[in-house]
Enzyme design. Structure first.
Site, PDB file in Angstrom:
ATOM      1  N   ARG A  41       0.821  -1.212   0.000  1.00 52.13           N
ATOM      2  CA  ARG A  41       0.000   0.000   0.000  1.00 52.13           C
ATOM      3  C   ARG A  41       0.860   1.269   0.000  1.00 52.13           C
ATOM      4  NH1 ARG A  41      -3.393   3.005   4.041  1.00 52.13           N
ATOM      5  NH2 ARG A  41      -5.315   3.641   2.975  1.00 52.13           N
ATOM      6  N   ILE A  67      -7.182   7.626  -0.971  1.00 53.13           N
ATOM      7  CA  ILE A  67      -7.010   6.182  -1.039  1.00 53.13           C
ATOM      8  C   ILE A  67      -7.844   5.619   0.103  1.00 53.13           C
ATOM      9  CG2 ILE A  67      -4.854   6.312   0.311  1.00 53.13           C
ATOM     10  CD1 ILE A  67      -3.951   3.743  -1.083  1.00 53.13           C
ATOM     11  N   SER A  68      -8.688   4.636  -0.209  1.00 52.54           N
ATOM     12  CA  SER A  68      -9.662   4.149   0.771  1.00 52.54           C
ATOM     13  C   SER A  68      -8.985   3.511   1.978  1.00 52.54           C
ATOM     14  CB  SER A  68     -10.608   3.134   0.131  1.00 52.54           C
ATOM     15  OG  SER A  68     -11.424   3.752  -0.828  1.00 52.54           O
ATOM     16  N   GLN A  69      -9.677   3.567   3.084  1.00 46.07           N
ATOM     17  CA  GLN A  69      -9.260   2.895   4.310  1.00 46.07           C
ATOM     18  C   GLN A  69      -9.134   1.389   4.037  1.00 46.07           C
ATOM     19  OE1 GLN A  69     -12.128   3.563   7.350  1.00 46.07           O
ATOM     20  NE2 GLN A  69     -11.082   2.357   8.900  1.00 46.07           N
ATOM     21  N   PRO A  70      -8.083   0.720   4.498  1.00 45.26           N
ATOM     22  CA  PRO A  70      -7.935  -0.715   4.253  1.00 45.26           C
ATOM     23  C   PRO A  70      -9.150  -1.536   4.686  1.00 45.26           C
ATOM     24  CG  PRO A  70      -5.864   0.170   5.046  1.00 45.26           C
ATOM     25  CD  PRO A  70      -6.871   1.290   5.135  1.00 45.26           C
TER      26      PRO A  70
END
Length: 218
Positions: A41, A67-70
């Site tokens: 990431r 960038i989206s949260q994992p």
């Protein structure tokens, strides 16, 4: 954006900790967890911010996008039940992190991004990492009709409703995962196409996504 693709023991160790955190938050699909544990990431971050890459947070990537949260990536990926070889339409390429997770799960990915600056970055970064989805720049709310029907469709931005045009691009038996609500919060919705005219809808947890912008959205 980081183009120095360096992945050492520190980053690999951070991913292992992230996987354990996602397990503790309820992610159970082993294939999804393996994918999270494999995709670096930090490659999606400017090197200055690599220390933020494995925190369970969203992070700005420019042009009003994140960038989206994992956890969110893992949650949506788990709902899709990806099988090797599935043809998947991704609405909102963004950084490309979710794209990589889908490809690690064995999907054939067609991905579309509206923001030209982000699109131009991502089409450089992903091939450099070894991921080569089919990229498009355009209005994702309309889908990509020429490659339909799809086994799975994932929308990575909040929509006011489920666009009818996306439902029509879904195979019978296919799954669409989309956050639906207002511009502040949305409920994750899974839609299964039962037959030519009928769909089963399941409303799940609350999330917060950037808005889906386009002809069939905001």
């Amino acid at each position: 954006m980081a183009y120095k693709f360096v992945d050492n023991y520190r980053e690999r160790g951070a991913r292992k900790k992230l996987v354990e955190l996602l397990k503790s938050r309820g992610i159970e699909d082993e294939n999804v967890l393996k994918a999270i544990g494999k995709v670096p990431r930090h490659f999606f971050f400017d090197e200055t911010f690599w220390n933020q890459a494995y925190k369970d947070i969203a992070f700005p990537i420019g042009d009003g996008q994140t960038i989206s949260q994992p956890y969110t990536v893992a949650y949506q990926s788990e709902l899709l039940h990806i099988k090797k070889g599935d043809k998947v339409l991704e609405i909102g390429t963004g950084s490309g992190y979710q794209t990589c997770i889908l490809m690690e799960l064995g999907a054939q990915v067609f991905t579309i991004e509206r923001q030209e600056n982000i699109y131009n970055r991502t089409i450089q970064v992903l091939p450099g990492m070894g991921y080569r989805p089919t990229f498009y720049c355009g209005d994702g709310s309309k889908g990509i009709a020429q490659h339909a029907p799809y086994d799975k469709i994932i929308v990575t931005a909040g929509a006011p409703l489920v666009p009818e045009v996306l439902l029509k691009q879904l195979k019978i038996g296919g799954i669409l995962v989309i956050p639906v609500g207002d511009e502040k919060t949305q409920k994750m919705v899974t839609v299964i196409r039962v037959n030519e005219t009928d769909y089963e809808k399941i409303v799940l947890d609350t999330f917060r996504f950037v808005p889906l912008v386009g002809d069939q959205a905001w």
